[in-house]
Design a protein around this motif. Structure first.
Motif, PDB file in Angstrom:
ATOM      1  N   VAL A 175       0.824  -1.206   0.000  1.00 19.65           N
ATOM      2  CA  VAL A 175       0.000   0.000   0.000  1.00 19.65           C
ATOM      3  C   VAL A 175       0.860   1.258   0.000  1.00 19.65           C
ATOM      4  O   VAL A 175       2.029   1.236   0.387  1.00 19.65           O
ATOM      5  N   GLN A 176       0.241   2.314  -0.446  1.00 18.92           N
ATOM      6  CA  GLN A 176       0.879   3.623  -0.419  1.00 18.92           C
ATOM      7  C   GLN A 176      -0.242   4.637  -0.183  1.00 18.92           C
ATOM      8  O   GLN A 176      -1.345   4.459  -0.708  1.00 18.92           O
TER       9      GLN A 176
ATOM     10  N   ARG B 242       6.535   1.008  -6.595  1.00 19.62           N
ATOM     11  CA  ARG B 242       7.756   1.791  -6.788  1.00 19.62           C
ATOM     12  C   ARG B 242       7.461   3.217  -7.215  1.00 19.62           C
ATOM     13  O   ARG B 242       8.261   4.117  -6.996  1.00 19.62           O
ATOM     14  N   SER B 243       6.327   3.407  -7.879  1.00 21.01           N
ATOM     15  CA  SER B 243       6.023   4.735  -8.404  1.00 21.01           C
ATOM     16  C   SER B 243       5.834   5.741  -7.277  1.00 21.01           C
ATOM     17  O   SER B 243       5.221   5.444  -6.254  1.00 21.01           O
ATOM     18  N   HIS B 244       6.385   6.936  -7.491  1.00 24.54           N
ATOM     19  CA  HIS B 244       6.143   8.024  -6.548  1.00 24.54           C
ATOM     20  C   HIS B 244       5.543   9.237  -7.245  1.00 24.54           C
ATOM     21  O   HIS B 244       5.654  10.351  -6.757  1.00 24.54           O
ATOM     22  N   SER B 245       4.945   9.010  -8.400  1.00 27.31           N
ATOM     23  CA  SER B 245       4.244  10.131  -9.036  1.00 27.31           C
ATOM     24  C   SER B 245       2.821  10.160  -8.491  1.00 27.31           C
ATOM     25  O   SER B 245       2.376   9.214  -7.836  1.00 27.31           O
ATOM     26  N   GLN B 246       2.123  11.262  -8.750  1.00 24.87           N
ATOM     27  CA  GLN B 246       0.721  11.314  -8.358  1.00 24.87           C
ATOM     28  C   GLN B 246      -0.072  10.345  -9.236  1.00 24.87           C
ATOM     29  O   GLN B 246       0.453   9.796 -10.191  1.00 24.87           O
TER      30      GLN B 246
END
Lengths: 191, 393
Positions: free
Chosen positions: A36-37, A63-67
């Motif tokens: 989860v994020q 892994r993604s940290h974009s919106q």
């Protein structure tokens, strides 16, 4: 469940929208092989201003940290945002919407062009006002989201949320929230 | 007991702090690192840590407290961001010059003006010549892991140099993820007992700290100070390996992702590297031979190792979350390009500045970079050596 579900929350600053996204992540994090994020919009915030929060829920490490730009689910925690912010932005054919509103879905469809996309509604303000004495929509909206996604059953969800809220709230307030959850599970409806 | 916990970046750092329990924690809260300081204060109030918590009137004073406490013989840490790090400026050089193994968590944030509280690397990049070791983190797990390793690196007798650990403001500091928090005792054991060198509180061996040093010997002393950071690479490597053996997550100077048969490479640090991995997977499924190199240690900069990893690429794009006004390119780019200079055969290389003030970078942007790299590799020419991603012009 799809491999990854991306959720975009639309709300107003001060409504506990970020807390809702964090709670969603927190309760699901203990599930086997679920990652989860939860994160806020990287923008300016003033109380009452429209804001965004996001969740990613995935079967593989995130892994993604974009919106989130192409949400699978859009949650709207304040009805006055309809027609004011673009809640349909980036929506895919199978994206569905969960809204805190007393409006009839036909009225919503008139106001916002969402095509044939599925819409669930919940009168979260009334539930929160009845059960908590304050029109804070975050707990009923998280509950409704868990119900419609079938990510967890009611009993387990209540156990988890009892722990999650118990870290911060007095036990009687936690119990009031349990009522809120029961009602949200019962009252959320499609169309 | 080792456990999975849902924590954001700030909480991840605070967990490491609780486990390590340094002797002195001095910090002045600043967005987006405030929650680190707040959580430490709570730990202290709840009796969960024994270290002294000092909340002075500014970051300049916070770093001064760190310097005093470290000189006295304590294991010391701080946390800050952006203008806070800038206000520590003169003290950063003193901490490094005195070879004090202070550890700082820096929640990377843009520099004013205009005022912006969001993530970029302008703060720590500005401090790159202050003598501190710099380690950058992709996500909450890495922030936690790097922060634990930082004490071992800083305190190693061959190094004795301060270390800062960077994590991206908001993108990581306020992003909640599931991380493995290791067992308290195991972390304590890994970090070990601190052995101060020449502590001021050892009154039987009196010392002068920070004396004046003019044209006669300043240069020699300045040169000898550099030995700490020069000695650090094998220590950083050994600590990263040992961490891997102990906790299952090994660390080196940089991470290579799908680089085995890559012809094109994107170099990017910190949180954007995670998004880039998703982009690389998409590009690979389209048959494109693109890989990622994610630097972790920026000071000391692993020139040789990175050059060796990149020398056979056809084209390389270096992405900086920082601008360097008037320079030939942004910091990461100039380091890498310079490292490749000695190779007769070397890749074409371009620099992109992205994400200033927290501007988002997404999978599509990395794919655009990759298609530009394809064109450069095809034609062998670089039209624009320095440009921007996701900027309105």
């Amino acid at each position: 469940m799809k491999e990854t579900i991306e959720i975009r929350w639309h709300g107003r600053a001060g409504q506990g929208v970020v807390t809702a996204a964090v709670t969603m992540a927190d309760v699901l994090s203990s599930e086997e092989n679920i990652y989860v994020q939860a994160f806020p919009e990287f923008g300016a915030e003033k109380r009452g201003a429209p804001i965004l929060a996001f969740n990613r829920i995935s079967k593989k490490p995130i892994r993604s940290h974009s919106q989130v730009y192409y949400p699978d689910i859009v949650v709207v925690t304040d009805p006055s945002l309809l027609g004011m912010v673009d809640i349909g932005s980036g929506a895919k054919d199978d994206t569905f919407f969960l809204m805190n509103t007393t409006y009839d879905v036909s009225l919503i469809r008139e106001r916002v062009s969402l095509g044939e996309k599925k819409i669930y509604t919940l009168d979260a303000y009334t539930i929160a006002t009845d059960e908590l004495g304050r029109a804070i929509p975050n707990v009923p909206m998280v509950a409704a989201l868990v119900k419609v996604t079938e990510l967890m059953d009611l009993k387990k969800f209540k156990e988890k949320i009892r722990i999650s809220l118990g870290k911060k709230l007095r036990s009687e307030v936690v119990e009031m929230n349990m009522q809120t959850i029961d009602r949200a599970f019962k009252e959320v409806k499609e169309g | 007991m080792s456990a999975l916990k849902t924590l954001n970046g700030n909480q991840s750092i605070a967990e490491a702090v609780r486990q390590i329990d340094p002797d002195v924690l001095a910090a002045y809260p600043i967005t987006p690192s405030t929650a680190i300081v707040e959580t430490i204060a709570k730990f202290k109030a709840d009796g969960m840590i024994t270290g002294e918590f000092v909340c002075p009137e500014s970051e300049h004073s916070a770093m001064s407290v760190c310097i005093g406490a470290a000189s006295a013989g304590g294991r010391v840490m701080t946390a800050t961001a952006s203008q806070g790090l800038a206000l520590m400026w003169e003290m950063l050089y003193i901490a490094a010059g005195l070879r004090l193994p202070i550890v700082a968590a820096i929640v990377n944030r843009s520099m004013s003006a205009p005022i912006n509280i969001h993530g970029d690397h302008s703060d720590t990049m500005g401090a790159r010549d202050s003598g501190w070791i710099q380690i950058y983190s992709e996500n909450c797990q890495e922030a936690y892991d790097n922060f634990i390793q930082a004490f071992r690196i800083a305190e190693h007798l061959d190094v004795r140099t301060p270390v800062l650990v960077g994590l991206d403001g908001f993108i990581i500091s306020h992003s909640m993820e599931v991380i493995q928090v290791e067992d308290d005792d195991e972390v304590k054991k890994f970090v070990g007992e601190y052995m101060p060198l020449y502590p001021l509180l050892d009154t039987s061996n009196k010392m002068t700290v920070g004396p004046i040093d003019f044209t006669d010997y300043y240069f020699e002393h300045k040169r000898s100070q550099l030995e700490g950071i020069e000695n650090s690479p094998p220590v950083i490597e050994a600590v990263g390996k040992e961490f891997g053996q102990k906790f299952g997550r090994e660390y080196g100077f940089f991470e290579e992702y799908r680089m085995d048969d890559a012809e094109l490479c994107i170099v990017v640090m910190s949180s954007a590297a995670g998004t880039c991995k998703d982009a690389i997977d998409e590009l690979r499924s389209e048959g494109k031979k693109v890989g990622l190199l994610k630097p972790r240690v920026f000071r000391p900069f692993p020139h040789k190792k990175i050059a060796e990893a990149l020398k056979e690429m056809k084209a390389v794009a270096v992405l900086d979350r920082c601008s360097s006004p008037g320079a030939f390119g942004a910091p990461l780019f100039t380091e890498i390009r310079s490292g490749l200079y000695d190779y007769a055969e070397r890749p074409r290389i371009v620099n992109y500045v992205y994400g200033l003030g927290g501007r988002d970078i997404k999978v599509e942007h990395f794919k655009e970079v990759a298609s530009k790299l394809e064109k450069i590799a095809e034609t062998g020419t670089v039209e624009e050596i320095y440009s921007y991603i996701n900027l309105r012009e």
